[in-house]
Design a protein around this motif. Structure first.
Motif, PDB file in Angstrom:
ATOM      1  N   PHE A  89       0.800  -1.212   0.000  1.00 29.73           N
ATOM      2  CA  PHE A  89       0.000   0.000   0.000  1.00 29.73           C
ATOM      3  C   PHE A  89       0.844   1.278   0.000  1.00 29.73           C
ATOM      4  CE2 PHE A  89      -2.837  -3.299   1.426  1.00 29.73           C
ATOM      5  CZ  PHE A  89      -3.960  -3.041   0.650  1.00 29.73           C
ATOM      6  N   GLY A  90       2.151   1.134  -0.152  1.00 31.99           N
ATOM      7  CA  GLY A  90       3.020   2.301  -0.270  1.00 31.99           C
ATOM      8  C   GLY A  90       3.131   3.127   0.984  1.00 31.99           C
ATOM      9  N   LEU A  91       3.031   2.489   2.137  1.00 32.39           N
ATOM     10  CA  LEU A  91       3.153   3.219   3.404  1.00 32.39           C
ATOM     11  C   LEU A  91       4.618   3.404   3.761  1.00 32.39           C
ATOM     12  CD1 LEU A  91       0.344   1.427   5.419  1.00 32.39           C
ATOM     13  CD2 LEU A  91       0.288   3.751   4.490  1.00 32.39           C
ATOM     14  N   GLN A  92       4.991   4.629   4.090  1.00 35.81           N
ATOM     15  CA  GLN A  92       6.351   4.983   4.450  1.00 35.81           C
ATOM     16  C   GLN A  92       6.379   5.522   5.881  1.00 35.81           C
ATOM     17  OE1 GLN A  92       9.020   4.593   2.335  1.00 35.81           O
ATOM     18  NE2 GLN A  92       7.590   3.670   0.896  1.00 35.81           N
ATOM     19  N   PRO A  93       7.533   5.449   6.552  1.00 31.78           N
ATOM     20  CA  PRO A  93       7.624   6.047   7.880  1.00 31.78           C
ATOM     21  C   PRO A  93       7.201   7.515   7.832  1.00 31.78           C
ATOM     22  CG  PRO A  93       9.568   4.737   7.438  1.00 31.78           C
ATOM     23  CD  PRO A  93       8.787   4.800   6.153  1.00 31.78           C
ATOM     24  N   GLY A  94       6.389   7.910   8.766  1.00 31.30           N
ATOM     25  CA  GLY A  94       5.907   9.286   8.813  1.00 31.30           C
ATOM     26  C   GLY A  94       4.577   9.495   8.120  1.00 31.30           C
ATOM     27  N   ASP A  95       4.120   8.514   7.327  1.00 31.90           N
ATOM     28  CA  ASP A  95       2.815   8.637   6.678  1.00 31.90           C
ATOM     29  C   ASP A  95       1.717   8.661   7.731  1.00 31.90           C
ATOM     30  OD1 ASP A  95       3.878   8.641   4.152  1.00 31.90           O
ATOM     31  OD2 ASP A  95       3.295   6.594   3.661  1.00 31.90           O
ATOM     32  N   GLU A  96       0.660   9.384   7.431  1.00 31.41           N
ATOM     33  CA  GLU A  96      -0.507   9.454   8.300  1.00 31.41           C
ATOM     34  C   GLU A  96      -1.489   8.362   7.908  1.00 31.41           C
ATOM     35  OE1 GLU A  96      -1.203  11.706  10.807  1.00 31.41           O
ATOM     36  OE2 GLU A  96       0.723  12.707  10.582  1.00 31.41           O
ATOM     37  N   VAL A  97      -2.122   7.749   8.890  1.00 36.04           N
ATOM     38  CA  VAL A  97      -3.182   6.778   8.633  1.00 36.04           C
ATOM     39  C   VAL A  97      -4.412   7.194   9.436  1.00 36.04           C
ATOM     40  CG1 VAL A  97      -1.642   4.846   8.101  1.00 36.04           C
ATOM     41  CG2 VAL A  97      -2.394   5.203  10.450  1.00 36.04           C
ATOM     42  N   ASP A  98      -5.562   6.790   8.952  1.00 33.11           N
ATOM     43  CA  ASP A  98      -6.828   7.060   9.633  1.00 33.11           C
ATOM     44  C   ASP A  98      -7.487   5.735   9.985  1.00 33.11           C
ATOM     45  OD1 ASP A  98      -6.736   9.890   9.419  1.00 33.11           O
ATOM     46  OD2 ASP A  98      -7.493   9.776   7.370  1.00 33.11           O
ATOM     47  N   PHE A  99      -8.325   5.765  11.001  1.00 39.97           N
ATOM     48  CA  PHE A  99      -9.127   4.614  11.368  1.00 39.97           C
ATOM     49  C   PHE A  99     -10.562   4.908  10.954  1.00 39.97           C
ATOM     50  CE2 PHE A  99      -5.461   4.408  14.085  1.00 39.97           C
ATOM     51  CZ  PHE A  99      -5.145   3.058  14.085  1.00 39.97           C
ATOM     52  N   VAL A 100     -11.141   3.991  10.194  1.00 37.24           N
ATOM     53  CA  VAL A 100     -12.504   4.168   9.694  1.00 37.24           C
ATOM     54  C   VAL A 100     -13.359   3.033  10.251  1.00 37.24           C
ATOM     55  CG1 VAL A 100     -13.936   4.245   7.622  1.00 37.24           C
ATOM     56  CG2 VAL A 100     -11.630   5.232   7.585  1.00 37.24           C
ATOM     57  N   LEU A 101     -14.437   3.399  10.892  1.00 39.53           N
ATOM     58  CA  LEU A 101     -15.368   2.423  11.447  1.00 39.53           C
ATOM     59  C   LEU A 101     -16.625   2.431  10.583  1.00 39.53           C
ATOM     60  CD1 LEU A 101     -16.042   0.454  13.743  1.00 39.53           C
ATOM     61  CD2 LEU A 101     -16.949   2.414  15.018  1.00 39.53           C
ATOM     62  N   ASP A 102     -16.991   1.255  10.067  1.00 36.21           N
ATOM     63  CA  ASP A 102     -18.230   1.145   9.301  1.00 36.21           C
ATOM     64  C   ASP A 102     -18.933  -0.157   9.672  1.00 36.21           C
ATOM     65  OD1 ASP A 102     -16.986  -0.939   7.867  1.00 36.21           O
ATOM     66  OD2 ASP A 102     -16.562   0.316   6.125  1.00 36.21           O
ATOM     67  N   GLU A 103     -19.965  -0.499   8.930  1.00 38.23           N
ATOM     68  CA  GLU A 103     -20.752  -1.693   9.266  1.00 38.23           C
ATOM     69  C   GLU A 103     -19.952  -2.994   9.124  1.00 38.23           C
ATOM     70  OE1 GLU A 103     -21.375  -0.722   4.947  1.00 38.23           O
ATOM     71  OE2 GLU A 103     -21.508   0.432   6.787  1.00 38.23           O
ATOM     72  N   HIS A 104     -18.804  -2.939   8.454  1.00 39.66           N
ATOM     73  CA  HIS A 104     -17.975  -4.135   8.267  1.00 39.66           C
ATOM     74  C   HIS A 104     -16.861  -4.249   9.307  1.00 39.66           C
ATOM     75  CE1 HIS A 104     -20.041  -4.888   4.534  1.00 39.66           C
ATOM     76  NE2 HIS A 104     -19.777  -3.645   4.147  1.00 39.66           N
ATOM     77  N   GLY A 105     -16.669  -3.223  10.107  1.00 39.04           N
ATOM     78  CA  GLY A 105     -15.637  -3.269  11.138  1.00 39.04           C
ATOM     79  C   GLY A 105     -14.747  -2.046  11.110  1.00 39.04           C
ATOM     80  N   LEU A 106     -13.561  -2.201  11.676  1.00 40.61           N
ATOM     81  CA  LEU A 106     -12.580  -1.127  11.771  1.00 40.61           C
ATOM     82  C   LEU A 106     -11.538  -1.317  10.685  1.00 40.61           C
ATOM     83  CD1 LEU A 106     -11.498   1.293  13.461  1.00 40.61           C
ATOM     84  CD2 LEU A 106     -10.201  -0.377  14.778  1.00 40.61           C
ATOM     85  N   HIS A 107     -11.228  -0.237   9.950  1.00 39.46           N
ATOM     86  CA  HIS A 107     -10.265  -0.296   8.857  1.00 39.46           C
ATOM     87  C   HIS A 107      -9.183   0.754   9.076  1.00 39.46           C
ATOM     88  CE1 HIS A 107     -13.240  -2.639   6.560  1.00 39.46           C
ATOM     89  NE2 HIS A 107     -14.103  -1.794   7.088  1.00 39.46           N
ATOM     90  N   VAL A 108      -7.953   0.409   8.769  1.00 45.76           N
ATOM     91  CA  VAL A 108      -6.859   1.373   8.777  1.00 45.76           C
ATOM     92  C   VAL A 108      -6.625   1.760   7.326  1.00 45.76           C
ATOM     93  CG1 VAL A 108      -4.435   1.784   9.348  1.00 45.76           C
ATOM     94  CG2 VAL A 108      -5.809   0.258  10.771  1.00 45.76           C
ATOM     95  N   VAL A 109      -6.684   3.063   7.042  1.00 47.90           N
ATOM     96  CA  VAL A 109      -6.506   3.543   5.674  1.00 47.90           C
ATOM     97  C   VAL A 109      -5.455   4.642   5.643  1.00 47.90           C
ATOM     98  CG1 VAL A 109      -8.859   2.961   4.966  1.00 47.90           C
ATOM     99  CG2 VAL A 109      -8.377   5.230   5.870  1.00 47.90           C
ATOM    100  N   LYS A 110      -4.747   4.726   4.525  1.00 50.96           N
ATOM    101  CA  LYS A 110      -3.779   5.799   4.346  1.00 50.96           C
ATOM    102  C   LYS A 110      -4.546   7.110   4.296  1.00 50.96           C
ATOM    103  CE  LYS A 110       0.251   6.954   1.580  1.00 50.96           C
ATOM    104  NZ  LYS A 110       1.095   6.529   0.461  1.00 50.96           N
ATOM    105  N   SER A 111      -4.105   8.075   5.062  1.00 54.27           N
ATOM    106  CA  SER A 111      -4.805   9.348   5.173  1.00 54.27           C
ATOM    107  C   SER A 111      -4.679  10.144   3.884  1.00 54.27           C
ATOM    108  CB  SER A 111      -4.238  10.159   6.337  1.00 54.27           C
ATOM    109  OG  SER A 111      -4.894  11.397   6.437  1.00 54.27           O
TER     110      SER A 111
END
Length: 77
Positions: A19-41
């Motif tokens: 997913f191209g995540l690098q040190p210092g990248d921001e991530v968000d937590f998204v809660l929906d009907e399927h559960g908790l997801h970590v997504v690149k901000s």
């Protein structure tokens, strides 16, 4: 993955690379009907990160100065 006492988890290297995540990248937590997801901000990067990105690759690598000469120049000697 295990949650630490500080609420931290380690994202596996395979996932970071995919997913191209690098040190210092921001991530968000998204809660929906399927559960908790970590997504690149999609937030704007910090001012410092923008400056670094603008300067990346613009240095002059053709300088023929020693490390001591560069340090003296930076110190104003």
């Amino acid at each position: 993955m295990r949650l630490t006492s500080k609420g931290q988890v380690t994202i596996p290297i395979e996932v970071r690379e995919e997913f191209g995540l690098q040190p210092g990248d921001e991530v968000d937590f998204v809660l929906d009907e399927h559960g908790l997801h970590v997504v690149k901000s999609d937030k704007q990067p910090s001012r410092g990160r923008r400056i670094v990105e603008q300067l990346r690759g613009k240095g002059n690598a053709n300088l023929e100065m020693s490390t001591d000469e560069i340090m003296a120049l930076m110190r104003g000697e």
